[in-house]
Design a protein around this motif. Structure first.
Motif, short mmCIF file in Angstrom:
data_model
loop_
_atom_site.label_atom_id
_atom_site.label_comp_id
_atom_site.label_asym_id
_atom_site.label_seq_id
_atom_site.Cartn_x
_atom_site.Cartn_y
_atom_site.Cartn_z
N ASP A 288 7.84 -1.30 -3.52
CA ASP A 288 7.81 -2.24 -4.51
C ASP A 288 6.53 -1.03 -5.73
N ALA A 289 5.39 -1.18 -4.33
CA ALA A 289 3.68 -0.27 -5.47
C ALA A 289 3.98 0.95 -5.16
N GLY B 273 8.08 -3.97 1.42
CA GLY B 273 8.87 -4.67 0.52
C GLY B 273 7.97 -4.25 -0.63
N ALA B 274 6.63 -5.01 -0.21
CA ALA B 274 5.54 -4.91 -1.04
C ALA B 274 5.53 -3.32 -0.87
N PHE B 275 5.12 -2.73 -0.68
CA PHE B 275 4.66 -1.24 -0.13
C PHE B 275 5.55 -0.91 -1.02
N LEU C 72 12.73 -5.48 -5.21
CA LEU C 72 12.09 -4.64 -5.76
C LEU C 72 12.00 -5.08 -7.28
N ALA D 146 8.55 -8.11 4.76
CA ALA D 146 7.51 -8.32 3.58
C ALA D 146 6.45 -7.44 3.62
N ALA D 147 6.35 -6.36 4.20
CA ALA D 147 5.17 -5.50 4.18
C ALA D 147 6.02 -4.24 3.12
N ARG E 17 -1.48 -1.04 -0.13
CA ARG E 17 -1.65 -1.73 0.93
C ARG E 17 -0.49 -1.60 2.05
N SER F 272 6.87 1.53 -8.45
CA SER F 272 5.73 0.99 -9.54
C SER F 272 5.28 2.09 -10.33
#
Length: 136
Positions: free
Chosen positions: A62-63, A58-60, A98, A55-56, A36, A66
């Motif tokens: 978090d990935a 946070g997702a980046f 996160l 938003a972007a 992402r 992980s």
């Protein structure tokens, strides 16, 4: 000279040029691993200003958290560790969720065959350490 990072208009980090430029470049390098976009931009005409889409980012982040927490590959972990801890500090300052940091570690398809479970991670300690060394 310094760099400026803000998440959705909120200042989150004001590093020197070296660390700031390195962080932004590493983020782009890690986009394929995260699957992402990083959400880190550059203001036209001001290469030292990095507005971040929360938003972007946070997702980046978090990935990548992980991936870091899931892998048992020691080199994969070592290469991700500093970036992930730094990004997590920014995400926390930007009040981004996160879930991968707060939940249990998983498993990664990128591990070495027979590599076993991931070792305990050092992210909480690094996040606390880095936060004190990262002026906002």
């Amino acid at each position: 000279m310094s760099q400026y990072f803000s998440i959705d208009g909120r200042p989150v980090w004001n590093p020197a040029n070296g660390p700031g430029t390195l962080f932004a470049r590493l983020a782009e390098t890690l986009v394929p691993l995260a699957g992402r976009p990083s959400g880190i931009g550059v203001t036209p005409g001001d290469p030292d200003d990095h507005p971040i889409d929360g938003a972007a980012f946070g997702a980046f982040t978090d990935a990548l958290v992980s991936e870091y927490r899931a892998t048992a590959h020691p080199i994969q972990r070592a290469l991700l560790e500093g970036f992930v801890a730094t990004a997590a500090v920014l995400a926390r300052r930007g009040r981004l969720a996160l879930p991968a940091l707060d939940g249990p570690p998983g498993t990664s398809p990128r591990d070495l065959p027979g590599g076993g479970a991931a070792a305990p991670d050092r992210l909480a300690a690094l996040i606390a350490e880095y936060a004190g060394a990262m002026p906002a």
